[in-house]
Design a protein around this motif. Structure first.
Motif, PDB file in Angstrom:
ATOM      1  N   ILE A 234      -3.244   9.985  -0.988  1.00 61.30           N
ATOM      2  CA  ILE A 234      -3.641   8.924  -0.056  1.00 61.30           C
ATOM      3  C   ILE A 234      -3.505   7.569  -0.741  1.00 61.30           C
ATOM      4  O   ILE A 234      -2.929   6.629  -0.181  1.00 61.30           O
ATOM      5  N   ALA A 235      -4.001   7.476  -1.966  1.00 58.20           N
ATOM      6  CA  ALA A 235      -3.886   6.219  -2.724  1.00 58.20           C
ATOM      7  C   ALA A 235      -2.421   5.853  -2.953  1.00 58.20           C
ATOM      8  O   ALA A 235      -2.025   4.692  -2.789  1.00 58.20           O
TER       9      ALA A 235
ATOM     10  N   LEU B 219       0.234   6.779  -1.161  1.00 59.82           N
ATOM     11  CA  LEU B 219       0.865   6.397   0.105  1.00 59.82           C
ATOM     12  C   LEU B 219       0.485   4.971   0.510  1.00 59.82           C
ATOM     13  O   LEU B 219       1.307   4.231   1.050  1.00 59.82           O
ATOM     14  N   ILE B 220      -0.736   4.585   0.229  1.00 62.35           N
ATOM     15  CA  ILE B 220      -1.156   3.210   0.506  1.00 62.35           C
ATOM     16  C   ILE B 220      -0.425   2.238  -0.421  1.00 62.35           C
ATOM     17  O   ILE B 220       0.041   1.180   0.007  1.00 62.35           O
ATOM     18  N   CYS B 221      -0.304   2.619  -1.682  1.00 61.58           N
ATOM     19  CA  CYS B 221       0.363   1.752  -2.667  1.00 61.58           C
ATOM     20  C   CYS B 221       1.855   1.547  -2.383  1.00 61.58           C
ATOM     21  O   CYS B 221       2.392   0.474  -2.661  1.00 61.58           O
TER      22      CYS B 221
ATOM     23  N   PHE C  79       3.265   1.645   0.585  1.00 62.18           N
ATOM     24  CA  PHE C  79       3.509   1.105   1.919  1.00 62.18           C
ATOM     25  C   PHE C  79       4.242  -0.241   1.880  1.00 62.18           C
ATOM     26  O   PHE C  79       5.145  -0.467   2.697  1.00 62.18           O
TER      27      PHE C  79
ATOM     28  N   GLN D 241       3.739   7.015   7.564  1.00 61.68           N
ATOM     29  CA  GLN D 241       2.849   6.895   6.407  1.00 61.68           C
ATOM     30  C   GLN D 241       1.408   7.179   6.822  1.00 61.68           C
ATOM     31  O   GLN D 241       0.673   7.851   6.105  1.00 61.68           O
ATOM     32  N   VAL D 242       1.007   6.675   7.978  1.00 63.75           N
ATOM     33  CA  VAL D 242      -0.351   6.897   8.474  1.00 63.75           C
ATOM     34  C   VAL D 242      -0.565   8.383   8.760  1.00 63.75           C
ATOM     35  O   VAL D 242      -1.608   8.943   8.420  1.00 63.75           O
TER      36      VAL D 242
ATOM     37  N   ILE E 142      -1.059  10.143   5.532  1.00 58.95           N
ATOM     38  CA  ILE E 142      -2.399   9.858   4.994  1.00 58.95           C
ATOM     39  C   ILE E 142      -3.446  10.711   5.705  1.00 58.95           C
ATOM     40  O   ILE E 142      -4.316  11.311   5.058  1.00 58.95           O
TER      41      ILE E 142
ATOM     42  N   TYR F 126      -5.734  13.551   4.079  1.00 56.55           N
ATOM     43  CA  TYR F 126      -7.199  13.424   4.203  1.00 56.55           C
ATOM     44  C   TYR F 126      -7.846  14.732   4.663  1.00 56.55           C
ATOM     45  O   TYR F 126      -8.948  15.071   4.252  1.00 56.55           O
TER      46      TYR F 126
END
Length: 109
Positions: A59-60, A62-64, A66, A94-95, A98, A102
């Motif tokens: 998750i981290a 994928l956020i990084c 983006f 991407q969402v 995530i 999760y």
């Protein structure tokens, strides 16, 4: 999937360097770190005892990454030949990834 993507960071680094936005410092280091992270998290995802924590790491990650996906959409040179509409569809993917990760975290249990 993550392990193969991580390996590809080292097989074809130029592809990844093109999609790192220019406002990020040290793109070669960022490429290597994200490649190592994908490989390590992909491996940890396969181990039941560590998979919930690997999901948090993904998750981290994928956020990084983006901003690189957004940069690909916005910058013609960074598109790597992909059509703009396909890259636009990739952004909400991407969402989805995530949310999927999760579902495997210790936060759900």
């Amino acid at each position: 999937m993550y392990i193969l993507a991580g390996i590809n960071h080292f097989r074809k680094p130029r592809l990844y360097l093109k999609i790192i936005p220019p406002y990020f410092p040290k793109p070669k280091l960022l490429n290597a770190l994200s490649g190592f992270a994908e490989i390590a998290l992909g491996i940890l995802l396969c181990i039941p005892a560590t998979s919930p924590y690997a999901a948090l790491g993904l998750i981290a990650l994928l956020i990084c990454v983006f901003p690189a996906n957004l940069f690909m959409y916005q910058n013609e040179t960074a598109r790597l030949g992909f059509s703009k509409w396909l890259l636009l569809l990739r952004l909400p993917l991407q969402v989805v990834l995530i949310i999927w990760a999760y579902a495997y975290t210790p936060l759900i249990k």
